[in-house]
Design a protein around this motif. Sequence first.
Motif, PDB file in Angstrom:
ATOM      1  N   SER A 106      11.012   0.781   1.305  1.00  9.84           N
ATOM      2  CA  SER A 106      10.404   1.235   0.047  1.00  9.84           C
ATOM      3  C   SER A 106      10.268   2.750   0.019  1.00  9.84           C
ATOM      4  O   SER A 106      10.549   3.394  -1.007  1.00  9.84           O
ATOM      5  N   VAL A 107       9.842   3.322   1.142  1.00  3.53           N
ATOM      6  CA  VAL A 107       9.701   4.784   1.214  1.00  3.53           C
ATOM      7  C   VAL A 107      11.055   5.459   1.043  1.00  3.53           C
ATOM      8  O   VAL A 107      11.194   6.454   0.313  1.00  3.53           O
ATOM      9  N   ALA A 108      12.083   4.916   1.694  1.00  2.00           N
ATOM     10  CA  ALA A 108      13.426   5.490   1.589  1.00  2.00           C
ATOM     11  C   ALA A 108      13.938   5.414   0.147  1.00  2.00           C
ATOM     12  O   ALA A 108      14.543   6.372  -0.358  1.00  2.00           O
ATOM     13  N   LEU A 109      13.693   4.292  -0.512  1.00  2.00           N
ATOM     14  CA  LEU A 109      14.146   4.139  -1.893  1.00  2.00           C
ATOM     15  C   LEU A 109      13.404   5.091  -2.825  1.00  2.00           C
ATOM     16  O   LEU A 109      14.013   5.704  -3.716  1.00  2.00           O
ATOM     17  N   SER A 167       0.809  -1.217   0.000  1.00  2.00           N
ATOM     18  CA  SER A 167       0.000   0.000   0.000  1.00  2.00           C
ATOM     19  C   SER A 167       0.846   1.272   0.000  1.00  2.00           C
ATOM     20  O   SER A 167       0.357   2.338  -0.388  1.00  2.00           O
ATOM     21  N   VAL A 168       2.135   1.193   0.396  1.00  2.00           N
ATOM     22  CA  VAL A 168       2.976   2.397   0.403  1.00  2.00           C
ATOM     23  C   VAL A 168       3.214   2.906  -1.023  1.00  2.00           C
ATOM     24  O   VAL A 168       3.587   4.068  -1.214  1.00  2.00           O
ATOM     25  N   PHE A 169       2.997   2.042  -2.019  1.00  2.00           N
ATOM     26  CA  PHE A 169       3.180   2.466  -3.408  1.00  2.00           C
ATOM     27  C   PHE A 169       1.927   3.094  -4.006  1.00  2.00           C
ATOM     28  O   PHE A 169       2.005   3.729  -5.069  1.00  2.00           O
ATOM     29  N   ASN A 170       0.782   2.902  -3.375  1.00  2.00           N
ATOM     30  CA  ASN A 170      -0.475   3.351  -3.979  1.00  2.00           C
ATOM     31  C   ASN A 170      -0.512   4.857  -4.232  1.00  2.00           C
ATOM     32  O   ASN A 170      -0.888   5.308  -5.313  1.00  2.00           O
ATOM     33  N   GLY A 171      -0.116   5.650  -3.232  1.00  2.00           N
ATOM     34  CA  GLY A 171      -0.123   7.102  -3.394  1.00  2.00           C
ATOM     35  C   GLY A 171       0.779   7.561  -4.528  1.00  2.00           C
ATOM     36  O   GLY A 171       0.330   8.261  -5.450  1.00  2.00           O
ATOM     37  N   GLU A 192      12.080   2.692 -10.281  1.00  2.00           N
ATOM     38  CA  GLU A 192      13.439   2.396  -9.843  1.00  2.00           C
ATOM     39  C   GLU A 192      13.444   1.562  -8.558  1.00  2.00           C
ATOM     40  O   GLU A 192      14.258   0.649  -8.394  1.00  2.00           O
ATOM     41  N   THR A 193      12.510   1.895  -7.663  1.00  2.00           N
ATOM     42  CA  THR A 193      12.393   1.133  -6.417  1.00  2.00           C
ATOM     43  C   THR A 193      11.991  -0.307  -6.696  1.00  2.00           C
ATOM     44  O   THR A 193      12.515  -1.245  -6.078  1.00  2.00           O
ATOM     45  N   PHE A 194      11.078  -0.501  -7.642  1.00  2.00           N
ATOM     46  CA  PHE A 194      10.675  -1.847  -8.020  1.00  2.00           C
ATOM     47  C   PHE A 194      11.875  -2.660  -8.510  1.00  2.00           C
ATOM     48  O   PHE A 194      12.022  -3.843  -8.185  1.00  2.00           O
TER      49      PHE A 194
END
Length: 467
Positions: free
Chosen positions: A186-189, A51-55, A203-205
């Motif tokens: 994930s947030v840091a990346l 869910s951190v990627f949704n926004g 890029e994070t993916f």
Amino acid sequence: MSSITEPGGNTRSPSFFSKQATIAQPGFSRWMVPPAALAVHLCIGQAYAFSVFNGPLTKVIGISQSAPDDWSLTTLGWIFSLAIVFLGLSAAFAGKWLEKVGPRRTMFTAACCFGGGFIVSAIGVWTHQIVLLYLGYGVIGGIGLGLGYVSPVSTLIRWFPDRRGMATGMAIMGFGGGAMIAAPLSVALMNHFKSATSVGVAETFVVLGIAYFISMSIGALAIRIPPADWKPAGWTPPVETKQKMITQSHVHIDQALKTPQFYLIWLVLFLNVTAGIGILGQASVMIQESFKNTVSAAAAAGFVGLLSLFNMGGRFVWASASDYVGRKNTYYIFFALGAVLYWLVPTFASAGNIALFVLCYCVILSMYGGGFSTVPAYLADMFGTAFVGGIHGRLLTAWAAAGVAGPVLVNYIRAYQVANGVAKADAYTMTVHIMTVLLVIGFICNLLVKHVHEKHHMTEAQLAAGN
């Protein structure tokens, strides 16, 4: 490493990824297996943090804010749903294959699928093709989730016949705790890769896909299975009795589906998960509405974090305790104590007692997590260890069903209550009372679980043939 004799008398060395190649050599320590399992489960536990990627994914084009052509949250919501669906499907349908090829090939396949799913998803972000995210993380990654979830479990059970609950609890605790690593990472990346032209998700993916592939591959390379008839030094198998509910016989994966025990334990898991998963998804809103103007959004976030800790810790504590009190008795506790706590929650909410309200839900969520980690050992007790990985995979369809039933019960009943004039602070009362009834039904299902009839047991010839 022993050779394989082919029809006609020719011999050849087993391939590196074959089941035979993973048989442990003399002197191998069984305590090397839990870290190998954790190397996989800590990675696939990332699913709880997606869910951190949704926004950011709603701003791939607009960057600072959503543009008209950006994806909506409802569109993105299907990514996680597909992943859970394919987790259940792959775990259910790959069970026989897992038992045939062994954990190393299965875990490496899981690494390829889960890591590769991130790479495909990254391409989907770069090209802005939502179908590639559905295919990448949802389908391919979901298959990796399912294979990675079940593949180490049966191996751990075989290495720890004396501590089945503790062993599976260690691995499945990793799945519950994986999100605690994945979310901040994930947030840091994303913050690191964010620029004027990118939100940093693609890029994070890529980084996560590579990192998870490496970690899961290390687990696959390190995994070993015990030799036939191996047992821990000094350990004597318990005497097989119907009262102990621990068999020394084995039931084939297909035959297990013909027993009432499989469906009763399916219901046991389904009802235990249903009672917890809906609350887990609405915890923040629920505590704020139950204590209006008392609990802030920040405090509610802390409540969610606390529930996650109990969910994770319960996976190890309850499963370990089941080694001493028995699997059936552990589920009796889940259902009896859970029913009492659910019934008391509205009372504590109406009295404004936040501490007891929080305590009740922390214990409930610990038993929710404990249900996941205790059930593999329960299945091994009932059906033996020969096909427990495959049987466990098929039982996980109960998780998929509960993933739909739990949120529906919580969300739709609350909406119905509010629409009919019930105050938001009281809108969860009916829901938790329904959960209480479900737990009582679960208690009855667990009560009905008996020793598997001898007619379902495999013969020595069938065991030797592996079918």
